[in-house]
Write an enzyme that holds these catalytic residues in place. Structure first.
Site, PDB file in Angstrom:
ATOM      1  N   GLY A 467       0.800  -1.207   0.000  1.00 27.13           N
ATOM      2  CA  GLY A 467       0.000   0.000   0.000  1.00 27.13           C
ATOM      3  C   GLY A 467       0.829   1.252   0.000  1.00 27.13           C
ATOM      4  N   GLU A 690       7.706   5.000   8.270  1.00 26.33           N
ATOM      5  CA  GLU A 690       7.448   4.993   9.709  1.00 26.33           C
ATOM      6  C   GLU A 690       7.738   6.336  10.380  1.00 26.33           C
ATOM      7  OE1 GLU A 690       8.661   0.489  10.874  1.00 26.33           O
ATOM      8  OE2 GLU A 690       9.981   1.561   9.510  1.00 26.33           O
TER       9      GLU A 690
END
Length: 730
Positions: A467, A690
């Site tokens: 994704g 992240e």
């Protein structure tokens, strides 16, 4: 590559990299044409369901499968199989098999295989299991034995100078403990596998992030050569660390397919995911900061205790992002572990930084208040010019620019620094900020790029797209360097028959795989240059033509009906090892807290980030927004609760494990500082996946304090932790 070597993207190119290109796979996904692990099964496929323990510690004394075997549609009941694992592998290690010794609630004991999902599930419930239970350690806070400097730690402890003496002598100190609970990955696509055998060759379609490691793990578990395993994962619906390595569902489906001679597919329910897929450990973080009255940090320490299953080594690296963030001569960052009878803990999105920033960034807010210094100014005062723990130079660090740009865009100068003094009717208004840091890793990756006789390009590697936009950025990279349209590039991913990468995880995927593609394209450029009797630096590739020394030749003419192929292999550089590498950012948040009920509403979130060269600002922004939303979930909602009597998660599904939903999320602003990091890799890219989660939750917590004057150190900040201190609460 040295720090003076030209970046591969420094030469003239088509200009696709850095543009907000739409996702190549977007239409397939929104129209349902992209097939995932559990879909598009061959005719005759059977369904498997797990049999698992219903106690948290002890021993299985007997398993009675007679009733299950007689149930409608049942083809096989598999228990006590010599290759049957009990839990997943984190990387390429063999999945552990504890047999009938129960280490945690939900441990796998076998599987039922039937002609339908419903029949398999019903029959699995008929298996009768008898136990000799023992008292397990299910509450980490009650475990007295603590392992210091444990094996399996991802980072080494840091102990420089004398923190204790500096704390005693300091003019201002913060000495507090913060806690974070267990967290679950909760990806949208369930963990699933479809397996079948073609003679001695095993084919598995799985919901996996790192295919090479998964293949190695399956080979060790099933005692077969990895060359006889092919894993496919062309589309993955989110992973967030839960799909690293090999899922136990892959091994069980493979064993069931071997036993039945039929394809078998297996999907974990949400409730099963909580026990059969690793979670993020809880943390206890003892934060200490000492400073002079002018705000200069003289000592900083983050000593953490996490929990882990008795069979696993992975230790949540709480201080991973804290270690290089702020200056301070005396430094201590340590990690310890307590062993519990719970499912294994593992990597969940941004291991270390996601939870470690709660401790560090909230402690910095507490220090700023004690000093009477603006939180941004405190960070600016303690901005190091080299890594303060190992004295390495930074490859690139634009953190102060992130502070400045974010403060300007957010209107930080209008913030009232006095807590509880800004009100909008029934709502207390607060503003908070926090720094963001994610260590940058470049891992080994290979890619094959082929110029086909028709002038189109094929890019191949086993990299996955979870994704994040991998299909798109790799197509942009190849098209950019080879002077073609993005539509002229086909990208094939998620197949272990293709060149190996390290997959998606750790924010290393884009930088590593795009570097490999760029190196392969560079090889092709050199081959084309030789055909043009020119040097690569003289070569121009524009609109399907090759130009050099005033000559312009169509690419298909230069190929002469034959494909031209090259393989690129990226790896960490010697120069990169000499530098401290990270992506950076700054979060700014406005919250409203109801003065009567304690309800928290996030009104605004704004982030400014630097992560080297931005390959695609559209997909990068999407990833950062996702991380910021996840930080909101950690700050306000997410808490996987364990029943300390049984070791069972009591809220293991999305009905009770609350994540941030649409109504919780405001419009989020993301701004990017785009500049190549010449040290990081051949394309100047650093990890971004992240980065958004690091610090975003801490900024929300700091804003809640500014709104209410109530300092919560046990996360998440639920309304029950605010009620007693609210001005209008009754």
């Amino acid at each position: 590559m040295s720090d003076t070597t030209p970046n591969l993207l420094d030469r003239p190119r088509a200009g696709h990299v850095g543009k907000p290109h739409d996702r190549i796979d977007g239409r397939l996904k929104v129209t349902g044409q992209a097939t995932y692990a559990y879909e598009d099964a061959p005719d005759g496929t059977l369904y498997a369901q797990m049999i698992h323990t219903t106690i948290g510690a002890g021993r299985v004394t007997s398993i009675d499968t007679a009733e299950a075997e007689a149930a409608p549609g049942v083809v096989a009941v598999i228990v006590d199989h010599p290759l049957l694992p009990t839990e997943r592998a984190d990387s390429d290690e063999e999945m552990p098999d504890e047999g009938r010794h129960v280490l945690f609630f939900g441990q796998v004991l076998g599987a039922v295989v039937a002609d339908s999902f419903e029949n398999a599930r019903a029959a699995a419930a008929l298996v009768e299991i008898a136990y000799a239970p023992t008292q397990g350690a299910h509450d980490p806070e009650t475990v007295d034995e603590i392992e210091h400097e444990p094996e399996g730690a991802l980072i080494e402890d840091v102990d420089i100078g004398d923190v204790d003496a500096a704390m005693r002598d300091a003019e201002v100190t913060v000495d507090v403990t913060y806690t974070t609970p267990f967290h679950l990955p909760a990806s949208m696509e369930p963990h699933a596998a479809l397996a079948w055998w073609d003679g001695d060759k095993l084919i598995v379609r799985g919901a996996l992030q790192t295919l090479g490691d998964a293949r190695n793990s399956l080979a060790k578990t099933l005692k077969i050569d990895k060359s006889n395993i092919r894993i496919l994962a062309p589309y993955v619906g989110g992973g967030f660390g839960g799909k690293l390595g090999a899922g136990i569902e892959c091994a069980v489906a493979a064993i069931a397919a071997k036993e039945t001679g039929k394809p078998v597919k297996l999907m974990l329910s949400r409730r099963q995911t909580a026990t059969m897929v690793h979670h993020r450990s809880d943390t206890r973080q003892h934060m200490r900061i000492a400073a002079s009255k002018d705000g200069r940090i003289t000592a900083i320490a983050q000593e953490s205790i996490v929990s882990q299953n008795k069979n696993k080594d992975m230790i949540e690296p709480v201080a991973m992002g804290s270690i290089p963030l702020y200056a301070g001569k005396n430094r201590r960052f340590t990690q310890s572990v307590v062993r519990v009878n719970l499912p294994p803990a593992g990597s969940v999105r941004a291991p270390g930084e996601a939870v470690g920033t709660f401790g560090l960034e909230v402690a910095m807010d507490e220090l700023a208040e004690k000093l009477g210094i603006d939180p941004i100014e405190l960070r600016r005062i303690n901005e190091p010019d080299r890594d303060p723990s190992d004295d390495k130079p930074f490859s690139q660090r634009r953190l102060v620019e992130c502070y400045d740009e974010g403060a300007k865009r957010f209107g930080w100068d209008k913030r009232n620094p006095t807590p509880g003094k800004t009100r909008d009717g029934d709502w207390l208004i607060g503003h908070g900020m926090a720094a963001s840091l994610r260590l940058n890793f470049t891992t080994q990756a290979s890619a094959r790029v082929t110029l086909k006789p028709d002038g189109r390009v094929l890019v191949e590697c086993d990299m996955t797209d979870i994704g994040t936009g991998t299909y798109t950025i790799l197509a942009q990279m190849a098209a950019d360097l080879l002077g073609l349209a993005v539509e002229d590039v086909t990208v094939t991913l998620g197949d272990t028959d293709l060149p190996r990468t390290s997959g998606s995880g750790g924010s290393w995927g884009a930088s590593s795989s795009s570097s490999a593609v760029a190196l392969a394209c560079d090889d092709l450029i050199q081959q084309l240059a030789r055909r043009m009797n020119a040097s690569p630096d003289e070569l121009g590739l524009v609109d399907g033509h090759v130009e050099a020394d005033g000559r312009r030749v169509a690419l298909i003419e230069l190929l002469d009906g034959k494909p031209l192929e090259a393989k690129g292999h990226a790896k960490p550089s010697d120069e990169g090892e000499k530098h401290s590498q990270a992506s950076h950012g700054a979060h700014f948040v406005e919250v409203a807290v109801n003065a009567t009920s304690g309800e928290v509403r996030v009104r605004r979130m704004l982030g400014v980030f630097e992560a080297g060269r931005i390959l695609n600002p559209k997909t990068a922004r999407s990833q950062l927004i996702g991380g910021m939303v996840w930080g909101m979930g950690y700050a306000l909602f997410e808490d996987a609760v364990v029943d300390a009597r049984t070791g069972q998660f009591v809220n293991p599904d999305l009905a009770e494990y609350h994540v941030a939903a649409h109504a919780d999320v405001p419009a989020i602003e993301v701004h990017l500082l785009d500049s190549p990091d010449k040290v990081s890799n051949e394309v100047g890219v650093k990890g971004i996946g992240e980065l958004g989660i690091s610090g975003s939750g801490a900024a929300i917590v700091n804003a809640i304090y500014n709104a209410t004057g109530i300092r919560v150190r046990d996360f998440p900040v639920t309304l029950d932790k605010l009620l007693a201190g609210l001005p209008d609460a009754t």
